[in-house]
Design an enzyme around this catalytic site. Structure first.
Site, short mmCIF file in Angstrom:
data_model
loop_
_atom_site.label_atom_id
_atom_site.label_comp_id
_atom_site.label_asym_id
_atom_site.label_seq_id
_atom_site.Cartn_x
_atom_site.Cartn_y
_atom_site.Cartn_z
N ASP A 26 24.68 16.85 2.81
CA ASP A 26 25.00 15.44 2.54
C ASP A 26 23.85 14.57 3.04
O ASP A 26 23.29 14.84 4.11
CB ASP A 26 26.31 15.09 3.27
CG ASP A 26 26.72 13.65 3.06
OD1 ASP A 26 26.21 13.01 2.10
OD2 ASP A 26 27.55 13.15 3.85
N ASN A 28 24.10 10.90 2.64
CA ASN A 28 24.50 9.50 2.82
C ASN A 28 25.77 9.32 3.65
O ASN A 28 26.37 8.25 3.66
CB ASN A 28 24.66 8.81 1.46
CG ASN A 28 25.72 9.49 0.61
OD1 ASN A 28 26.32 10.49 1.05
ND2 ASN A 28 25.96 8.99 -0.57
N ASP A 30 28.81 10.42 3.32
CA ASP A 30 30.16 10.35 2.73
C ASP A 30 30.91 11.68 2.84
O ASP A 30 32.02 11.83 2.34
CB ASP A 30 30.11 9.87 1.27
CG ASP A 30 29.41 10.87 0.35
OD1 ASP A 30 28.94 11.93 0.83
OD2 ASP A 30 29.33 10.60 -0.87
N ASP A 103 24.61 24.36 -14.44
CA ASP A 103 25.87 24.88 -14.94
C ASP A 103 26.15 24.16 -16.25
O ASP A 103 26.05 22.94 -16.33
CB ASP A 103 26.98 24.56 -13.92
CG ASP A 103 27.92 25.71 -13.72
OD1 ASP A 103 28.53 26.15 -14.70
OD2 ASP A 103 28.07 26.17 -12.55
N ASP A 205 29.57 28.51 -18.15
CA ASP A 205 30.91 28.68 -17.57
C ASP A 205 31.82 29.40 -18.57
O ASP A 205 31.80 29.10 -19.77
CB ASP A 205 31.45 27.28 -17.26
CG ASP A 205 32.71 27.30 -16.41
OD1 ASP A 205 32.64 27.76 -15.26
OD2 ASP A 205 33.76 26.85 -16.90
N GLU A 268 28.91 33.44 -17.55
CA GLU A 268 29.98 33.84 -16.62
C GLU A 268 31.04 34.58 -17.43
O GLU A 268 31.68 34.00 -18.30
CB GLU A 268 30.63 32.63 -15.94
CG GLU A 268 31.65 33.08 -14.89
CD GLU A 268 32.80 32.10 -14.65
OE1 GLU A 268 33.47 32.22 -13.61
OE2 GLU A 268 33.05 31.24 -15.51
N HIS A 329 31.42 30.77 -5.90
CA HIS A 329 32.34 29.74 -5.41
C HIS A 329 33.80 30.00 -5.80
O HIS A 329 34.66 29.19 -5.47
CB HIS A 329 31.89 28.38 -5.95
CG HIS A 329 31.95 28.33 -7.45
ND1 HIS A 329 31.12 29.09 -8.25
CD2 HIS A 329 32.77 27.66 -8.28
CE1 HIS A 329 31.42 28.87 -9.51
NE2 HIS A 329 32.42 28.01 -9.57
N ASP A 330 34.05 31.06 -6.54
CA ASP A 330 35.43 31.37 -6.95
C ASP A 330 36.01 32.57 -6.20
O ASP A 330 37.19 32.89 -6.39
CB ASP A 330 35.47 31.70 -8.45
CG ASP A 330 35.07 30.51 -9.31
OD1 ASP A 330 35.39 29.38 -8.94
OD2 ASP A 330 34.43 30.74 -10.35
C1 GLC Z 1 34.69 29.01 -13.90
C2 GLC Z 1 34.22 28.34 -12.65
C3 GLC Z 1 35.40 27.91 -11.85
C4 GLC Z 1 36.18 26.91 -12.67
C5 GLC Z 1 36.56 27.50 -14.02
C6 GLC Z 1 37.01 26.44 -14.98
O1 GLC Z 1 35.39 30.17 -13.64
O2 GLC Z 1 33.37 29.20 -11.95
O3 GLC Z 1 35.04 27.35 -10.62
O4 GLC Z 1 37.34 26.53 -11.99
O5 GLC Z 1 35.45 28.10 -14.65
O6 GLC Z 1 35.93 25.66 -15.39
#
Ligand code: GLC
Length: 536
Positions: A26, A28, A30, A103, A205, A268, A329-330
């Protein structure tokens, strides 16, 4: 096939690093990471030695799914900065000899996107067909049994126009209709907007979701469903995902990229190996790298992983370039899945296999999933299925930079709480410690990039048993490397059938081993991995 690094493209030679922008730095106060924050930390990435940075979505979004619900594909969310901040970041990434990957979320928009607002305004709106609208069945029933990944039905009733629309994820994320040529054109224009700016590629994605069965047939029940699983898994999504027509679409996206030099398309795709391979496309004209999630999905057992590695290598189409992922991140972080010591072995595996590795931010310091109290859960997947412990927040917590307040991530209140251990687990401390995870990652990356055999050489399996995986990497004309990994916590013994191999341990998860000559039998401690430079 030549194995010279110069014969390979940057993304074949390279190491990708994923940043979850909310949680990196970060600038700033927030409590949410932003682009100027990332800019400040580029030196860390350069020092680490990664080639490319992939940013999870930074576009304007109501944040129902933390940026994967996009309301404007050609802007930057004000919490992350401005288009000017983006241009500066891109310039600075390039100046450091690195690449920037964005992304791209083409399967769905936010319900606040002007396209959807128009589409839902009336049945005869010109954009009506940009999304998947259907009449109700008898007595108002949903058009079919398709489920949302985030829980509940995939269909949402729209009272104004009295039809359902389909959403594979949240109802705030309506799916686009990719059979409509105008949708294609609009999204290809989005791609060109960023490519013209100089972006080096996209991580696309949910690529396997993009086209659905035209007849809307019901998905069959999943015979292997267990109650702890997400409700989505009650059915096998054979009609709502991975349709044959998706491949033509992937090819068309690739053609957009091919009008530029050396841009990268990652897809992905969560599919079994043989279905995944189709995404490389005919004659390799599909995704350059369909994400390979084998290491994320399989139990961390030597026989299973060895079989998956060889199956994947064996299934690759001619010219298809492999890739490997340990975290994103999932998914739960690797350190939380396998433990701190074994996570070092996992790092060694990721960075010595053939194919492009992707590192998830924070894994290089062994960050663990942070327990997020119930009333602080932010992730819709966690909130929608509260009893199943499916929240993705624990793997999305702020990066631990140093021992100062909030680990140097923010001067404000962080959007997600930090690990309680950050004062002793952070970049600053690990940088000074030759035995740290960070030092291991950096040295593995350096070695990979210095040694053509490790960067682009052939892969040959050598041995596997219930504890060990061993393989050789070799590029013609360069030193060969033997990698031996103990995936168990107990000591293990490796006695190659041909006992003629001699060599020196170049890199080890226990650095005390480095410089030692290997004998006829190699003894490994629990959670030990070694990279051996072979003599012949
Ligand atoms: C992909 C992303 C995930 C998101 C999903 C819907 O799996 O990695 O974080 O929630 O798509 O866009």
């Amino acid at each position: 096939m030549a194995n010279n690094q110069n014969d390979h493209l940057w993304w074949q030679n390279g190491v990708i690093y994923q940043i979850y922008p909310r949680s990196f730095q970060d600038s700033n106060g927030d409590g949410i990471g932003d682009l100027p924050g990332i800019l400040r930390r580029l030196d860390h990435l350069q020092w680490l030695g990664v080639t490319a940075v992939w940013l999870s979505p930074i576009y304007p979004s109501p944040m129902a799914d933390f940026g994967y619900d996009i309301a404007d594909y050609q802007g930057i969310h004000s919490i992350f900065g401005s288009l000017q901040d983006f241009d500066t970041l891109l310039h600075e990434v390039h100046r450091r000899g690195m690449k920037l990957i964005l992304d791209l979320v083409p399967n769905h928009t936010s319900d606040q996107h002007p396209w959807f607002r128009e589409s839902r305004s009336s049945r005869d709106n010109p954009k009506r067909d940009w999304y998947l609208w259907h009449d109700a069945g008898p007595e108002g029933a949903v058009p079919n049994n398709w489920l949302s990944v985030f829980g509940g039905s995939g269909w949402e009733w729209d009272e104004t126009t009295r039809q359902y629309y389909y959403h594979a994820f949240l109802k705030e994320q309506p799916d686009l209709n990719w059979r409509n040529p105008e949708v294609r054109k609009a999204m290809f224009d989005v791609m060109r907007f960023w490519l013209d700016k100089g972006v080096d590629g996209f991580r696309v994605d949910v690529m396997w979701h993009m086209i659905k069965d035209e007849q809307l047939r019901d998905n069959p029940p999943n015979p292997n469903y267990l109650p702890h699983m997400a409700t989505y898994e009650q059915l096998l999504p054979v009609y709502s995902t991975d349709q044959p027509e998706v491949h033509e679409l992937v090819l068309a996206m690739r053609r957009v990229l091919d009008n530029y030099d050396e841009r990268l398309m990652i897809g992905e795709i969560y599919l079994p190996i043989h279905q995944l391979m189709a995404y490389y496309g005919i004659d390799g004209k599909g995704a350059h790298l369909p994400f390979n999630f084998q290491l994320l999905q399989l139990p961390w057992e030597a026989p299973q992983l060895a079989a998956a590695i060889d199956t994947y290598e064996g299934a690759l189409p001619p010219g298809g370039w492999p890739n490997w992922v340990l975290g994103n991140h999932d998914q739960p972080r690797i350190t939380s899945r396998v433990g701190r010591d074994q996570a070092r072995v996992a790092a060694m595996l990721l960075l010595t296999l053939r194919g492009t590795p992707t590192i998830y931010y924070g894994d290089e310091i062994g960050m663990r999933d942070v327990p997020i109290p119930f009333d602080e859960i932010q992730d819709p997947q966690g909130l929608n299925m509260p009893d199943k412990n499916l929240s993705r927040d624990p793997a999305r917590t702020p990066m631990q930079w140093d021992r100062s307040a909030n680990a140097g991530f923010t001067t404000g209140k962080p959007w997600l709480r930090l690990a309680g251990t950050y004062a002793r687990e952070n970049v600053e401390i690990q940088k000074e410690d030759p035995y740290s995870m960070l030092s291991l990652y950096r040295r593995l990356i350096q070695l990979r990039q210095q040694e053509p055999s490790l960067a682009v050489g052939e892969y040959a399996p050598v041995y596997t048993d219930t504890q060990l995986i061993a393989f050789i990497r070799q590029a013609e004309g360069y030193d060969r490397f033997l990698i031996v990994l103990n995936l168990s916590h107990r000591p293990a013994y490796f006695k190659p059938k041909e006992t003629t191999q001699t060599g020196i341990i170049e890199l080890a998860t226990y650095p005390e081993q480095e410089g030692k000559e290997i004998g006829e039998t190699i003894n490994l401690a629990g959670d030990e991995g070694i990279v051996v430079r072979l003599n012949s």
